[in-house]
Design an enzyme around this catalytic site. Sequence first.
Site, short mmCIF file in Angstrom:
data_model
loop_
_atom_site.label_atom_id
_atom_site.label_comp_id
_atom_site.label_asym_id
_atom_site.label_seq_id
_atom_site.Cartn_x
_atom_site.Cartn_y
_atom_site.Cartn_z
N TYR A 6 1.13 -0.93 0.03
CA TYR A 6 0.05 0.41 0.04
C TYR A 6 0.89 1.42 0.47
O TYR A 6 0.25 2.40 -0.38
CB TYR A 6 -1.24 -0.10 1.09
CG TYR A 6 -2.32 -1.20 1.38
CD1 TYR A 6 -2.03 -2.01 0.06
CD2 TYR A 6 -3.23 -1.12 1.83
CE1 TYR A 6 -2.78 -2.41 -0.19
CE2 TYR A 6 -4.16 -1.41 1.76
CZ TYR A 6 -3.77 -3.20 0.85
OH TYR A 6 -5.08 -3.81 0.68
N LYS A 61 2.82 -15.18 2.27
CA LYS A 61 2.91 -16.42 0.98
C LYS A 61 4.46 -16.49 0.58
O LYS A 61 4.78 -16.03 0.28
CB LYS A 61 1.94 -15.16 0.36
CG LYS A 61 2.04 -16.09 -0.92
CD LYS A 61 1.32 -16.87 -1.03
CE LYS A 61 0.72 -17.77 -2.09
NZ LYS A 61 0.18 -19.32 -1.87
N ASP A 99 -3.92 -18.17 1.71
CA ASP A 99 -4.87 -18.39 0.61
C ASP A 99 -4.98 -19.53 1.50
O ASP A 99 -6.73 -19.48 1.97
CB ASP A 99 -4.55 -19.13 -0.59
CG ASP A 99 -3.16 -19.75 -0.54
OD1 ASP A 99 -2.72 -20.26 0.13
OD2 ASP A 99 -2.80 -20.51 -1.13
N ASP A 154 -6.30 -6.14 5.62
CA ASP A 154 -7.42 -5.67 5.31
C ASP A 154 -8.01 -6.33 4.58
O ASP A 154 -9.13 -6.54 4.81
CB ASP A 154 -7.11 -4.62 4.09
CG ASP A 154 -7.14 -4.40 3.43
OD1 ASP A 154 -8.43 -3.19 4.15
OD2 ASP A 154 -7.93 -3.11 1.67
N ASP A 164 -11.78 -8.34 6.73
CA ASP A 164 -13.16 -7.78 6.33
C ASP A 164 -14.10 -9.71 6.22
O ASP A 164 -14.90 -9.66 6.17
CB ASP A 164 -12.96 -7.81 5.11
CG ASP A 164 -12.74 -6.01 4.19
OD1 ASP A 164 -12.49 -5.09 5.52
OD2 ASP A 164 -13.44 -5.66 3.36
C1 IPM Z 1 -9.46 -0.33 5.62
C2 IPM Z 1 -10.16 0.08 4.13
C3 IPM Z 1 -8.82 0.93 3.21
C4 IPM Z 1 -6.59 -0.05 3.77
C5 IPM Z 1 -8.83 1.98 2.39
C6 IPM Z 1 -10.83 2.62 2.69
C7 IPM Z 1 -8.20 2.15 1.90
O1 IPM Z 1 -10.07 -1.39 3.68
O2 IPM Z 1 -9.57 0.62 5.98
O3 IPM Z 1 -9.61 -2.00 5.67
O4 IPM Z 1 -7.65 -1.02 2.34
O5 IPM Z 1 -6.71 0.65 4.46
MG MG Z 2 -9.84 -3.01 4.73
#
Ligand code: IPM
Ligand code: MG
Length: 359
Positions: free
Chosen positions: A143, A192, A224, A248, A252
């Site tokens: 990132y 990985k 994975d 990230d 989620d």
């Molecule tokens: C998170 C979000 C952010 C990230 C985005 C909005 C840049 O997905 O905080 O998880 O990737 O860190």
């Molecule tokens: Mg995110």
Amino acid sequence: MKTYTITVLAGDGIGPEITREARRVLDAAARKHGFDLRYRDALLGGCAIDAVGEPLPAETVSACKSADAVLLGAVGGPKWDALPSGERPEKGLLGIRAALGLFANLRPAIVYPALRSASPLKDDILGDGLNLLVVRELTGGIYFGQRGRDNTGGVPAAYDTERYSADEIERIVRVAFSLAAKRGKRLCSVDKANVLESSRLWREIATGLAKEYPEVALSHMYVDNAAMQLVRDPGQFDTIVTSNMFGDILSDEASQITGSIGMLPSASLSSGSLGLYEPIHGSAPDLAGKDCANPVAAILSAAMLLRYSLGEDAAAGAIEKAVDTVLETGLRTHDIAMAGDRAIGTRAMGDAILHAVTV
Ligand code: IPM
Ligand code: MG
């Protein structure tokens, strides 16, 4: 009376609504536990682009640096999607993380007993539930690595670079070991390493540090496989430490196991006491202004703020307990309501939690 300053970056979409509820709950907890909170609003993301032409104004960075902690809503929305990547709201978010040195992102994912039925996983797979902490590296890796485009041989191409220094890996893995030692004493380092050189260095360093934390059992898993194991047997995990991008994605995934991404808070910590606290969900522009977003992630982020930046553990615990109580009484926002439940709005959920903090 002790007074703390909190800079609030409400941001875009549902950000202002959910941080408003978090502030009300924070105030109630502060009154009850004998300290005072002062707030300072600052611009980040799309609202900053609209107001001053850039997603992270310099005044925002100084308002954060001079605060005791930062509370963030969410940034981004379709209005700004067409902007070049360097000018987007997300750039402001990555920028503030870098500017404040917030390298350690803590993302707890807990299945509340009252919300078991909201989880998409079958009951037998959920087993004893999920109490996972994802520790995500937040200011390095792909990132923040070099990226660009070229046109070698007339074919357009693009690249992004994953690069981690030994120091960056060591400091995040140490944070994770210390946190794991206070939890279930199991740390799974996700990488990985069968493909990526950066992962091989990550694994070497994690393995080397394990000797210093004999009370924690360290394991390694490819990303994975980790993505698969999370939905196959989530109870096997206690603490996960991983890179910026893998964290990230896996956070989620973990959030969905809990029933709703609207439930998950996060803390982004630096080497000092300054931290930034935000829900892991986005700005949900389609829900904005409708009083239907779930404020729980923002409220739980406020609890993490009290614990990690202000050291007000009792007040933090009171907020977490209030959330528990309210869920146990059956109150639900739309995202966590099951067939037959009557869903309540953002403000009503905030009111209920505030009330439970006060009693
Ligand atoms: C998170 C979000 C952010 C990230 C985005 C909005 C840049 O997905 O905080 O998880 O990737 O860190
Ligand atoms: Mg995110």
